[in-house]
Scaffold this motif. Sequence first.
Motif, PDB file in Angstrom:
ATOM      1  N   GLU A 373      28.932-102.155  66.878  1.00  0.00           N
ATOM      2  CA  GLU A 373      28.737-102.732  68.219  1.00  0.00           C
ATOM      3  C   GLU A 373      29.947-102.498  69.117  1.00  0.00           C
ATOM      4  O   GLU A 373      30.098-103.152  70.147  1.00  0.00           O
ATOM      5  N   TRP A 374      30.791-101.560  68.742  1.00  0.00           N
ATOM      6  CA  TRP A 374      32.072-101.321  69.411  1.00  0.00           C
ATOM      7  C   TRP A 374      31.933-101.213  70.927  1.00  0.00           C
ATOM      8  O   TRP A 374      32.674-101.836  71.685  1.00  0.00           O
ATOM      9  N   ARG A 375      30.998-100.417  71.387  1.00  0.00           N
ATOM     10  CA  ARG A 375      30.861-100.170  72.824  1.00  0.00           C
ATOM     11  C   ARG A 375      30.357-101.380  73.597  1.00  0.00           C
ATOM     12  O   ARG A 375      30.536-101.452  74.810  1.00  0.00           O
ATOM     13  N   ARG A 376      29.723-102.284  72.903  1.00  0.00           N
ATOM     14  CA  ARG A 376      29.175-103.470  73.578  1.00  0.00           C
ATOM     15  C   ARG A 376      30.154-104.644  73.578  1.00  0.00           C
ATOM     16  O   ARG A 376      29.904-105.663  74.194  1.00  0.00           O
ATOM     17  N   HIS A 378      33.445-106.018  74.872  1.00  0.00           N
ATOM     18  CA  HIS A 378      34.281-105.682  76.022  1.00  0.00           C
ATOM     19  C   HIS A 378      35.675-106.299  75.889  1.00  0.00           C
ATOM     20  O   HIS A 378      35.956-107.374  76.428  1.00  0.00           O
TER      21      HIS A 378
END
Length: 427
Positions: A373-376, A378
């Motif tokens: 979920e890295w990109r989600r 923030h």
Amino acid sequence: MDSFVSSFLHHFNFVTFLIFLLFYSYQFVYMLVALKSKRKKRNVANNHHPNKYAVIIAARNEELVIGELIKSIRKQSYSQEYVDIFVIADNCTDQTAEVAKQAGAIVRERFNKNQIGKGYALDFMFKIIGNEYSSKEYDGYFIFDADNLLDENYIAEMNRTFNQGYRVVTSYRNSKNFDQNWITAGYAIWFLHEAEYLNLPRMILNTSCAISGTGFLVHSDLIKKNGGWNYHLLTEDIEFSISQILKGEKIGYCQDAVFYDEQPITFRQSWRQRLRWAKGFYQVLSKYGKDLMRCIFTRNQNSFSSFDMSMTIMPAMILTNLSIVVNGLFYLAVLFDVLEDVGVSGTTLVIMRSIGMYYCVMFLMALITTITEWRRIHCAGWKKIAYSFTFPFFMMTYIPIAIVALFKEVEWKQIQHTVVKSIDEVQ
């Protein structure tokens, strides 16, 4: 004597760990299903048929944050002609009602010091809608907390899943203050794991998901059938989920409908909130435990979902409490020389090994969730990694909470929300 006590605790803890693995092994399958799903391109059905929705927000002294939630609803890509916003200013002593009105919501104030809690506030608003706005003929109701923020495509994506035939739909729960400290990150990682490694595989495997507090959609027919909102335990979300599953309902999950909520910042706030959750789980177990067991063994379409929900509310707390009692009693007995010829160091080592195994499992779960979920998430990259290491400690704090909840009377108390951000600032 020393070797006997150490051996006993070693075998007891190992057997307890194996029982944990036995009960929750199906969730390892869930993780594999979720990981496989993330490597595939999903075929999304074009169910664009618009439905009429009422958004219901239960708010108590939320003047700081409720305006931003309503703004994020008004900025939806979904046509505003199909969305009405209702706010219950529940026992408020601030300007929540006025702020919500100025933002364009339909507001009703409620003052009741005896029936306290979100469930009573929701039921209050459902009855008002039924009496005063019946001509609107809403197809469904969105339920949010005042601190939430919605991605601009949230309602459109939920509508898509709703049109697939699900009468209850939950969504992807992200956090607007992930990076504040190890406590907020602990909550955030768990909710991300719950969304993508519990609800997503449930959806893929065509079993029932579960709602989690806020950010969900309910068909109007279910509210009419129930005569409002009849769920008033301390964890009304899991109570609602289990009640619907026992009635044969299958709860859906929309991966692309993203909302953000605020997590408690201080340990005192977190303790109070999770104490309520733990007590609520005991309440749900007491009320629905027998029905869940009956449903598991009747082999109907929701038997596995009933087993899944049983695992949510039962073994973890029971086994944890048993393990703490046994290890704690032996350690105290050794520490105060009740047991003769037993070394403290050997007993401590056995207990620390058990804690170490638990830490490794929780860390692995956090790390996998964080990476996928890295990109989600923030916040700065180093914080994402650092909080994967602190996540197991956050989860371990549930242990004393679960024990205290057995004996302490718990009432709903407000967690103050102070993180004022727009949806653009969060993203």
